[in-house]
Structures are given as structure tokens and as C-alpha cells.
Design a protein around this motif. Structure first.
Motif, PDB file in Angstrom:
ATOM      1  N   THR A  35     -17.639  27.219  25.465  1.00 44.56           N
ATOM      2  CA  THR A  35     -19.080  26.983  25.636  1.00 44.56           C
ATOM      3  C   THR A  35     -19.388  26.428  27.012  1.00 44.56           C
ATOM      4  O   THR A  35     -20.410  26.763  27.616  1.00 44.56           O
ATOM      5  CB  THR A  35     -19.573  26.022  24.548  1.00 44.56           C
ATOM      6  OG1 THR A  35     -19.210  26.525  23.258  1.00 44.56           O
ATOM      7  CG2 THR A  35     -21.076  25.856  24.607  1.00 44.56           C
ATOM      8  N   SER A  36     -18.503  25.595  27.535  1.00 43.26           N
ATOM      9  CA  SER A  36     -18.713  25.056  28.877  1.00 43.26           C
ATOM     10  C   SER A  36     -18.669  26.165  29.922  1.00 43.26           C
ATOM     11  O   SER A  36     -19.427  26.127  30.902  1.00 43.26           O
ATOM     12  CB  SER A  36     -17.657  23.995  29.173  1.00 43.26           C
ATOM     13  OG  SER A  36     -16.349  24.538  29.045  1.00 43.26           O
ATOM     14  N   THR A  37     -17.807  27.157  29.727  1.00 42.37           N
ATOM     15  CA  THR A  37     -17.750  28.285  30.657  1.00 42.37           C
ATOM     16  C   THR A  37     -19.037  29.100  30.597  1.00 42.37           C
ATOM     17  O   THR A  37     -19.562  29.540  31.630  1.00 42.37           O
ATOM     18  CB  THR A  37     -16.546  29.180  30.326  1.00 42.37           C
ATOM     19  OG1 THR A  37     -15.353  28.399  30.374  1.00 42.37           O
ATOM     20  CG2 THR A  37     -16.436  30.334  31.295  1.00 42.37           C
ATOM     21  N   ARG A  91     -18.134   6.281  28.607  1.00 40.97           N
ATOM     22  CA  ARG A  91     -17.521   7.182  27.622  1.00 40.97           C
ATOM     23  C   ARG A  91     -16.155   6.671  27.184  1.00 40.97           C
ATOM     24  O   ARG A  91     -15.708   6.961  26.067  1.00 40.97           O
ATOM     25  CB  ARG A  91     -17.371   8.579  28.205  1.00 40.97           C
ATOM     26  CG  ARG A  91     -18.666   9.284  28.554  1.00 40.97           C
ATOM     27  CD  ARG A  91     -18.382  10.705  28.961  1.00 40.97           C
ATOM     28  NE  ARG A  91     -17.373  10.762  30.028  1.00 40.97           N
ATOM     29  CZ  ARG A  91     -16.697  11.857  30.348  1.00 40.97           C
ATOM     30  NH1 ARG A  91     -16.899  12.971  29.679  1.00 40.97           N
ATOM     31  NH2 ARG A  91     -15.811  11.836  31.336  1.00 40.97           N
ATOM     32  N   TYR A  92     -15.494   5.911  28.043  1.00 39.70           N
ATOM     33  CA  TYR A  92     -14.151   5.442  27.721  1.00 39.70           C
ATOM     34  C   TYR A  92     -14.170   4.190  26.844  1.00 39.70           C
ATOM     35  O   TYR A  92     -13.121   3.641  26.542  1.00 39.70           O
ATOM     36  CB  TYR A  92     -13.383   5.175  29.011  1.00 39.70           C
ATOM     37  CG  TYR A  92     -13.194   6.423  29.825  1.00 39.70           C
ATOM     38  CD1 TYR A  92     -12.255   7.377  29.471  1.00 39.70           C
ATOM     39  CD2 TYR A  92     -14.002   6.685  30.939  1.00 39.70           C
ATOM     40  CE1 TYR A  92     -12.099   8.548  30.207  1.00 39.70           C
ATOM     41  CE2 TYR A  92     -13.847   7.842  31.680  1.00 39.70           C
ATOM     42  CZ  TYR A  92     -12.899   8.768  31.308  1.00 39.70           C
ATOM     43  OH  TYR A  92     -12.749   9.925  32.033  1.00 39.70           O
ATOM     44  N   LEU A  93     -15.351   3.743  26.459  1.00 44.90           N
ATOM     45  CA  LEU A  93     -15.463   2.703  25.445  1.00 44.90           C
ATOM     46  C   LEU A  93     -15.520   3.286  24.041  1.00 44.90           C
ATOM     47  O   LEU A  93     -15.525   2.544  23.064  1.00 44.90           O
ATOM     48  CB  LEU A  93     -16.710   1.851  25.702  1.00 44.90           C
ATOM     49  CG  LEU A  93     -16.756   1.110  27.048  1.00 44.90           C
ATOM     50  CD1 LEU A  93     -18.082   0.375  27.193  1.00 44.90           C
ATOM     51  CD2 LEU A  93     -15.589   0.144  27.174  1.00 44.90           C
ATOM     52  N   THR A  94     -15.578   4.606  23.938  1.00 51.57           N
ATOM     53  CA  THR A  94     -15.610   5.268  22.634  1.00 51.57           C
ATOM     54  C   THR A  94     -14.264   5.088  21.937  1.00 51.57           C
ATOM     55  O   THR A  94     -13.211   5.240  22.566  1.00 51.57           O
ATOM     56  CB  THR A  94     -15.901   6.762  22.810  1.00 51.57           C
ATOM     57  OG1 THR A  94     -17.091   6.924  23.583  1.00 51.57           O
ATOM     58  CG2 THR A  94     -16.066   7.447  21.469  1.00 51.57           C
ATOM     59  N   PRO A  95     -14.267   4.741  20.644  1.00 49.53           N
ATOM     60  CA  PRO A  95     -12.984   4.588  19.936  1.00 49.53           C
ATOM     61  C   PRO A  95     -12.202   5.888  19.923  1.00 49.53           C
ATOM     62  O   PRO A  95     -12.762   6.978  19.806  1.00 49.53           O
ATOM     63  CB  PRO A  95     -13.409   4.168  18.521  1.00 49.53           C
ATOM     64  CG  PRO A  95     -14.796   3.638  18.666  1.00 49.53           C
ATOM     65  CD  PRO A  95     -15.418   4.389  19.795  1.00 49.53           C
ATOM     66  N   LEU A  96     -10.899   5.760  20.032  1.00 50.81           N
ATOM     67  CA  LEU A  96     -10.021   6.931  19.983  1.00 50.81           C
ATOM     68  C   LEU A  96      -9.878   7.422  18.542  1.00 50.81           C
ATOM     69  O   LEU A  96      -9.893   6.616  17.603  1.00 50.81           O
ATOM     70  CB  LEU A  96      -8.661   6.584  20.550  1.00 50.81           C
ATOM     71  CG  LEU A  96      -8.632   6.224  22.041  1.00 50.81           C
ATOM     72  CD1 LEU A  96      -7.252   5.734  22.441  1.00 50.81           C
ATOM     73  CD2 LEU A  96      -9.026   7.422  22.870  1.00 50.81           C
ATOM     74  N   PRO A  97      -9.747   8.726  18.338  1.00 51.11           N
ATOM     75  CA  PRO A  97      -9.593   9.242  16.965  1.00 51.11           C
ATOM     76  C   PRO A  97      -8.403   8.643  16.236  1.00 51.11           C
ATOM     77  O   PRO A  97      -8.485   8.347  15.036  1.00 51.11           O
ATOM     78  CB  PRO A  97      -9.433  10.748  17.180  1.00 51.11           C
ATOM     79  CG  PRO A  97     -10.078  11.039  18.485  1.00 51.11           C
ATOM     80  CD  PRO A  97      -9.843   9.822  19.327  1.00 51.11           C
ATOM     81  N   LYS A 100     -25.940  25.313  24.114  1.00 50.91           N
ATOM     82  CA  LYS A 100     -25.847  23.861  23.988  1.00 50.91           C
ATOM     83  C   LYS A 100     -24.390  23.473  23.759  1.00 50.91           C
ATOM     84  O   LYS A 100     -23.783  23.904  22.776  1.00 50.91           O
ATOM     85  CB  LYS A 100     -26.721  23.365  22.839  1.00 50.91           C
ATOM     86  CG  LYS A 100     -28.216  23.572  23.070  1.00 50.91           C
ATOM     87  CD  LYS A 100     -29.027  23.005  21.927  1.00 50.91           C
ATOM     88  CE  LYS A 100     -30.520  23.186  22.180  1.00 50.91           C
ATOM     89  NZ  LYS A 100     -31.340  22.636  21.050  1.00 50.91           N
ATOM     90  N   ALA A 101     -23.868  22.689  24.666  1.00 48.65           N
ATOM     91  CA  ALA A 101     -22.468  22.249  24.574  1.00 48.65           C
ATOM     92  C   ALA A 101     -22.407  20.871  23.941  1.00 48.65           C
ATOM     93  O   ALA A 101     -23.219  19.991  24.248  1.00 48.65           O
ATOM     94  CB  ALA A 101     -21.822  22.217  25.958  1.00 48.65           C
ATOM     95  N   ALA A 102     -21.461  20.711  23.027  1.00 46.72           N
ATOM     96  CA  ALA A 102     -21.284  19.419  22.371  1.00 46.72           C
ATOM     97  C   ALA A 102     -20.624  18.432  23.325  1.00 46.72           C
ATOM     98  O   ALA A 102     -19.832  18.803  24.189  1.00 46.72           O
ATOM     99  CB  ALA A 102     -20.432  19.576  21.110  1.00 46.72           C
ATOM    100  N   GLU A 103     -20.970  17.163  23.171  1.00 47.50           N
ATOM    101  CA  GLU A 103     -20.373  16.119  24.008  1.00 47.50           C
ATOM    102  C   GLU A 103     -18.930  15.914  23.594  1.00 47.50           C
ATOM    103  O   GLU A 103     -18.633  15.604  22.439  1.00 47.50           O
ATOM    104  CB  GLU A 103     -21.140  14.809  23.833  1.00 47.50           C
ATOM    105  CG  GLU A 103     -20.605  13.739  24.708  1.00 47.50           C
ATOM    106  CD  GLU A 103     -21.419  13.495  25.960  1.00 47.50           C
ATOM    107  OE1 GLU A 103     -20.950  12.741  26.778  1.00 47.50           O
ATOM    108  OE2 GLU A 103     -22.509  14.056  26.092  1.00 47.50           O
ATOM    109  N   ARG A 104     -18.023  16.068  24.526  1.00 47.77           N
ATOM    110  CA  ARG A 104     -16.607  15.935  24.247  1.00 47.77           C
ATOM    111  C   ARG A 104     -16.126  14.525  24.574  1.00 47.77           C
ATOM    112  O   ARG A 104     -16.459  13.978  25.624  1.00 47.77           O
ATOM    113  CB  ARG A 104     -15.791  16.960  25.054  1.00 47.77           C
ATOM    114  CG  ARG A 104     -16.027  18.390  24.641  1.00 47.77           C
ATOM    115  CD  ARG A 104     -15.120  19.329  25.401  1.00 47.77           C
ATOM    116  NE  ARG A 104     -15.373  19.287  26.838  1.00 47.77           N
ATOM    117  CZ  ARG A 104     -14.703  20.010  27.725  1.00 47.77           C
ATOM    118  NH1 ARG A 104     -13.729  20.826  27.329  1.00 47.77           N
ATOM    119  NH2 ARG A 104     -14.986  19.926  29.011  1.00 47.77           N
ATOM    120  N   VAL A 105     -15.356  13.960  23.655  1.00 49.10           N
ATOM    121  CA  VAL A 105     -14.798  12.623  23.870  1.00 49.10           C
ATOM    122  C   VAL A 105     -13.484  12.776  24.630  1.00 49.10           C
ATOM    123  O   VAL A 105     -12.619  13.554  24.227  1.00 49.10           O
ATOM    124  CB  VAL A 105     -14.567  11.905  22.521  1.00 49.10           C
ATOM    125  CG1 VAL A 105     -13.942  10.536  22.738  1.00 49.10           C
ATOM    126  CG2 VAL A 105     -15.879  11.791  21.760  1.00 49.10           C
TER     127      VAL A 105
END
Length: 405
Positions: A128-130, A358-364, A189-194
């Protein structure tokens, strides 16, 4: 009549050729080997706006896909309408992207998550980004030729219909971020990637698979500085300052020089690599810092460094990328309570603090571990406590009305 896209074959004709000319790093060639002049003019405009060579290559690849589609449907570039733009947007969303190796195309594992990293492998379709990047580049390409008067009178890639008149963000609240109210009509529409982080234990295993001091120095600098791959590979011998634990890089976006700190062990590996290459390669201040290890010695390119990292991944069965080292460095610094987030922003070279947040987002992996611990606590809480030894179960059943054996 509507175009039958299901039967449309877009052959891989033409190419994007790299040159040694600094004023024209890349040129687009048609099926006959002739230069596509409109693309050369636009890439010259892109270069004049201060875009890097890597950006010019990325724009050229988007234009190559578009021109291949036009060559397949038999429409000149200056006669393309919104019908061709719409059909191209449909084609790039549904069609399979070409593969270098025919044996790998159409595999069942395409797009499946990796068993070690959890990252999905590249799928058979265009990302989608492409698709979104192609729409933006092509709209800017035709806007440029509209200004010069060389292209069609109407841009084939229009803006969305959400705001027919008026100014975008006309009633913007200064306390809130700006919204993208005018986007391309055919832009998906591209989803926000963590961003993904390499766990410490996985990184230790990956680092153990590196075969040379050069590779260890590179990876140690990437994981400790958070620099991009091209930024570090472009360093010269003068840029390394082991005494102050600093290395100078040229930032990708602003093209400014910045000294970034690195870990002490990274400079230890760097010194071992320099001692190994002493007398074999030039070591002047303006000479490259990174070289190939085999003769004839050449400056280490990104593709060679990526191949080194792929070989280390193959041993573990993982699919980490070099850019994941930048994400890992950002997560390590952002999760340290003693390091301000503004310092992390400065080290990474982000223009906006919101990008660093964005790097404050919890890791999966951390979220999964916390949720599993929550279910375990709930299970222990629901089980009734067992009575102490010496109590008769039948007596407790008479008293409490339930089986407590």
C-alpha cells in the motif's frame, strides 16, 4: 468501452539506468533504449529542489511503472487522461509485482509472518505504501509539466473531492495537528505501522553470526547510534572520532552534518577492522571508512551490506532488516527513563517530536506477555483457597455448603 485489465499484460520493457553523471544520476530508457526526455526534465527539477540521489531513484522507479503501463495500453504520456490514471491505480492494486526469480513468485509463504520475528515476508502484490508513493510522484510529475506547458492540460491524477472550494485547514485549531484534507483521489489509505524492535536476546544471537570485524563494527554502530544505513555507509575516515565516541553522518532529509554518539564497543570493533585493513586500502581523511573485504577493494555499497545482513539472518531463519537496527536503537533510548525524548529526537534526526513519540508505543511481545500474565492472575484468583490440613471435608461442606476437598 472499459479497458479489460484482467487480460492486460504489462511487459517489463524499458529500464531505469544509473549513470556516473552527477547532474543526471538516473535516466529512464524506453523499449528502444532512448532517453525519456520528460522524465529527465522532472528528475532535474527534483534534484534542484535538494532531493538526494536515492530519492531520484525512487521517483524514477515509480515513473517506470507508469510508463510501462502506458506503453502496454498504447497511450502517449502527454495524452493520458483520468481514465488511464484510474485504470493504473486499479492495476497496481490487483496485479502481482514482477519477481527477479521466477521460482519465488507465487509461493505460499508470500506475506506470511516469520516464525522468529513475526514480521510478514514481502507479498506478491504491491504494498500500500508503494501505491500511495506512486500516486504522489505521478501527480507531482504532471503538475510540473502543467507549469512548463509540455504535458496535458489537465492533471490525470486529481485531488480528492472532499473540498471543492475554499482553503485547506481553513478552520484549523492551533492546539491540534494539521490534517491532510487534500489528498489524491486515487491515493489508497495506508495503515499506521508500528516500528519493530529486535529483542536483546535475538540481537545477541544475530550479532554472533557476523563473520568479520567490519560487519560487527557496522552493526554495533547502527544499533548504538540509530543512524540510517546510507548515512553510516557514507562516512569517511575523518568522520570517526573514537576519543569522544562520536561519528559524523550526513542526514538523509536535511543533508546536514551531525555528530552522533556511539557505544564504546562499537569503536573497539571499528579499531579491529581498521587494523585488519591497514595497508590494504587508503586511509586518508577523505577516503571511505567502509570497504569490501575481497580484492579488488571497493567502497562498501548498501546492497553489499544488506547481503551481509541477509546471510546472518539466514542462519537464524529470521527476516530482520538493517533499518530494524535503527528502530531498535530508538526503542532502547526512548524506554530509558533517564533519557529525555527530545534527546532521542536529536540523535535520530527527526524534524518533529511526534515522529519520535512512535517509539513510546508498547511492543507486541511486551503486550502479549502482559496479557498472558493477566490471564494467569485471573485464573489463580478464581480458584478457591484450599483448607489447611486436618479439616474434614464433610464438615466444611456442611458449614459452607460446597465441596472444599
Amino acid at each position: 468501452m472499459p479497458r479489460d485489465l484482467a487480460r492486460l499484460a504489462v511487459p517489463r520493457v524499458g529500464s531505469l539506468q544509473a549513470t556516473e553523471d552527477p547532474f543526471e544520476p538516473y535516466r529512464l530508457l524506453d523499449p528502444d533504449g532512448s532517453v525519456v526526455v520528460p522524465v529527465s526534465a522532472y528528475l532535474g527539477e527534483v534534484q534542484a529542489c535538494g532531493r538526494s540521489v536515492a530519492t531520484q531513484r525512487s521517483y524514477g522507479m515509480d515513473l517506470l511503472r507508469w510508463f510501462r503501463f502506458l506503453w502496454a495500453v498504447g497511450v502517449p504520456w502527454d495524452q493520458a487522461t483520468r481514465v488511464e490514471a484510474r485504470d493504473f491505480s486499479r492495476w497496481i492494486q490487483i496485479s502481482d509485482k514482477p519477481r527477479r526469480s521466477p521460482s519465488r513468485s507465487g509461493t505460499a509463504s508470500a506475506g506470511a509472518p516469520n516464525s522468529v520475528t513475526g514480521k510478514p515476508s514481502p507479498g506478491a502484490k504491491y504494498a500500500t505504501s508503494t501505491q500511495a508513493h506512486s500516486e504522489t510522484v505521478l501527480r507531482a510529475f504532471y503538475d510540473f509539466h502543467l507549469e512548463t506547458g509540455d504535458g496535458p492540460m489537465v492533471n490525470p491524477f486529481p485531488l480528492s473531492r472532499e473540498r471543492r472550494g475554499g482553503r485547506g485547514n481553513a478552520h484549523h485549531n492551533p492546539m491540534e495537528p494539521f490534517r491532510h484534507e487534500r489528498t489524491g483521489r486515487y491515493r489508497p489509505k495506508a495503515a499506521e505501522r508500528v516500528p519493530r524492535c529486535i529483542p536483546d536476546e535475538k540481537f545477541d544471537q544475530l550479532f554472533a553470526q557476523l563473520a568479520s570485524h567490519r560487519d560487527r563494527a557496522l552493526v554495533a554502530l547502527w544499533i548504538s547510534t540509530g543512524a540510517r544505513a546510507a548515512e553510516l555507509l557514507g562516512a569517511t575516515c575523518r568522520d570517526a572520532d573514537p576519543g569522544q565516541q562520536l561519528i559524523t553522518v550526513i542526514r538523509k532529509g536535511s543533508r546536514r552534518m551531525q555528530q552522533v554518539p556511539a557505544s564504546p564497543d562499537a569503536f573497539v570493533w571499528l579499531r579491529l577492522y581498521q587494523a585488519q585493513m591497514h595497508g590494504l586500502v587508503p586511509a586518508g581523511g577523505d577516503d571511505p571508512l567502509w570497504w569490501t573485504l575481497r580484492r579488488p577493494f571497493r567502497r562498501l555499497s548498501y546492497h553489499a551490506a544488506r547481503a551481509m545482513f541477509v546471510r546472518a539472518n539466514a542462519v537464524l531463519g529470521s527476516n530482520w532488516t538493517i533499518h530494524d537496527l535503527r528502530h531498535s536503537a530508538a526503542y532502547r533510548m526512548a524506554r530509558d527513563p533517564r533519557m529525555p525524548l527530545t534527546d532521542v529526537q536529536w540523535v535520530l534526526g527527526h524534524a518533529l517530536l511526534s515522529t519520535t513519540q512512535r517509539y513510546l508505543t508498547p511492543l507486541p511481545a511486551d503486550v502479549i506477555e502482559n496479557v498472558l500474565a493477566f490471564h494467569e492472575r485471573r485464573q489463580r484468583r478464581e480458584q478457591p483457597p484450599k483448607p489447611a490440613a486436618g479439616y474434614r471435608p464433610e464438615s466444611l461442606q456442611i458449614l459452607f455448603g460446597e465441596d472444599r476437598s
